[in-house]
Design an enzyme around this catalytic site. Structure first.
Site, PDB file in Angstrom:
ATOM      1  N   SER A  21     129.704 -28.299  -0.814  1.00 12.56           N
ATOM      2  CA  SER A  21     128.562 -27.386  -0.892  1.00 12.56           C
ATOM      3  C   SER A  21     128.811 -26.283  -1.908  1.00 12.56           C
ATOM      4  CB  SER A  21     128.302 -26.763   0.482  1.00 12.56           C
ATOM      5  OG  SER A  21     128.021 -27.749   1.438  1.00 12.56           O
ATOM      6  N   SER A 161     114.329 -30.543   4.233  1.00 16.84           N
ATOM      7  CA  SER A 161     115.681 -30.417   3.693  1.00 16.84           C
ATOM      8  C   SER A 161     115.823 -29.099   2.938  1.00 16.84           C
ATOM      9  CB  SER A 161     116.000 -31.583   2.752  1.00 16.84           C
ATOM     10  OG  SER A 161     117.251 -31.382   2.114  1.00 16.84           O
ATOM     11  N   ASP A 301     125.679 -32.334   9.863  1.00 19.55           N
ATOM     12  CA  ASP A 301     126.914 -33.022   9.479  1.00 19.55           C
ATOM     13  C   ASP A 301     128.008 -32.909  10.533  1.00 19.55           C
ATOM     14  OD1 ASP A 301     125.819 -33.890   7.125  1.00 19.55           O
ATOM     15  OD2 ASP A 301     126.711 -32.327   5.878  1.00 19.55           O
ATOM     16  N   LYS A 328     120.812 -40.655   6.803  1.00 20.20           N
ATOM     17  CA  LYS A 328     122.031 -40.248   6.110  1.00 20.20           C
ATOM     18  C   LYS A 328     122.661 -41.491   5.473  1.00 20.20           C
ATOM     19  CE  LYS A 328     122.092 -35.805   7.140  1.00 20.20           C
ATOM     20  NZ  LYS A 328     122.136 -34.724   6.117  1.00 20.20           N
TER      21      LYS A 328
END
Length: 413
Positions: A21, A161, A301, A328
């Protein structure tokens, strides 16, 4: 590659992998800045980060390895190439860079692998098309034509998202000014905050009021930045620590991070693990583990590994907010339940919920990872508490997010 794990108590210390990220955002901001930036990090980078590097290079940035990281020279806006921008299976790469490609203009083609062509692009696609961008998907080739892109003010539903919001913020940064209005419930808000912080570090002024993000000023390179350690990857060993008598220490974590998956520390504490903070991370060891109720809408996640830990705890665990797990790298509602059930636990799933009853029974098992990195790593955690050996298929899929996972796992034996 298959790996077979014999149950054993793990203990010791590891260093968290570099955060996907963090590096995604720092690398994209560097490619949009006014001068080169050195991005420092330690350890091997994941396949997803490599995909972003590859695509930014295809868009006209220059990225070279240097001591302890990479140097990024900004995108040459005159660069025109018909080469395929290979996203691998990285949804972050694709969703971040579609708006950037549109803002650059010309035709840009993205190559998508695995389940990536099936993952949703609405409402991002429709909002870009409303601004004159043409987006077409032919098999696993997605084409973006931004020649007619107009306007710098965008509106996007935040309920699908957070990556769509971040992608539009990057595009507005490239355009130099404009705004992104986010409507409805915002999913995974911490990751939008990470994007805003990254833009701020590169000199972009970002203000927010009532869901309206306004950007101004040209992005200026900070010359050098440091990527964070990854809480998403560290979560597997934080949860493994909750099954360890002596405990596991994870170094390389910033406790002031905006990463949403930092919540893994609070979750294992709530489940009964003994958690001790250290200056650059955390030590976790076994306590009296119990089931919990968890809303995972902002932390999808974490679901596979928290579910795995729940299977080794006493009582029932209910995880809600799981709708987005269907699309996913695998259908993670199905594959998470299959993983737990294969190792002798009891898990059932619906579109918005996974229920786990604690306790394991199977003496020997095989877990089909479905090529999903988070399922493979979650299975490795649950194998610690299993009643017999656990074989995990396609175990090398961990390279997508945590290339050194198996090496770190072995260090703890």
């Amino acid at each position: 590659m298959n790996i077979t794990i014999t149950p054993a108590n793990l203990t010791g210390s590891i260093t968290a992998p570099v955060s996907k990220s963090s590096v995604h955002r720092l690398m994209i901001c560097a490619a949009l800045a006014d001068s080169p930036t050195v991005i420092r990090y330690s350890g091997a980078v994941s396949d997803d980060i490599i995909a972003t590097r590859r695509c930014l290079t295809g868009l006209g940035a220059k990225i070279t390895d240097c001591d302890g990281g990479v140097e990024v020279t900004p995108i040459d806006k005159s660069h025109v190439s018909d080469e395929l921008l290979d996203c691998g299976e990285s949804g972050s790469t694709l969703r971040f860079l579609i708006p950037v490609a549109a803002a650059l203009g010309k035709n840009r083609r993205f190559l998508l692998h695995g389940r990536l062509p099936e993952r949703p692009l609405s409402p991002l696609k429709e909002e870009l098309e409303r601004h004159g961008v043409q987006i077409t998907l032919d098999g696993n080739i997605l084409t973006v034509c931004g020649d007619s892109m107009r306007g710098e003010d965008f509106v996007i539903d935040g309920g699908v998202s957070s990556q769509f919001v971040s992608g539009l913020l990057f595009a507005v940064a490239l355009l130099g000014s404009g705004s992104v209005r986010v409507t409805g419930k915002i999913e995974s808000r911490p990751y939008i905050d990470m994007t805003v912080r990254s833009l701020y570090n590169y000199g972009m002024k970002v203000t927010e009021k009532d869901g309206l993000f306004a950007l101004s000023d040209i992005s200026a390179s900070p010359k050098e930045v440091h990527a964070e350690g990854d809480f998403s990857g560290a979560a597997f060993f934080i949860c493994a620590g909750a099954l360890s008598d002596e405990g596991i220490t994870v170094h390389g974590l910033d406790m002031d991070s905006l990463q949403g998956d930092k919540r893994c520390i609070d979750i294992v504490r709530e489940m009964g693990a003994i958690v001790t903070s250290i200056p650059d991370g955390v030590t976790v060891r076994k306590g009296s583990l119990r089931g919990i109720t968890l809303d995972a809408a902002d932390i999808p996640d974490l679901v596979p590994v928290v579910a795995a830990l729940a299977a080794a705890a006493e009582g029932d665990t209910v995880i809600t907010g799981t709708e987005r797990l269907r699309l996913k790298e695998s259908d993670r509602i199905e594959t998470t339940c299959n993983m737990i059930n294969a190792i002798g636990g009891c898990a059932t799933g619906s579109d918005d919920c996974i229920r786990i009853s604690g306790g394991l029974a199977s003496p020997k098992s095989v877990v089909d990872s479905a090529g999903d990195h988070r399922i493979a790593m979650a299975a490795a955690v649950l194998a610690i508490a299993s009643k017999g050996s656990v074989t995990i298929t396609e175990a090398d899929c961990v390279k997508k997010s945590y290339p050194a996972f198996w090496e770190d796992y072995e260090k703890l034996h």
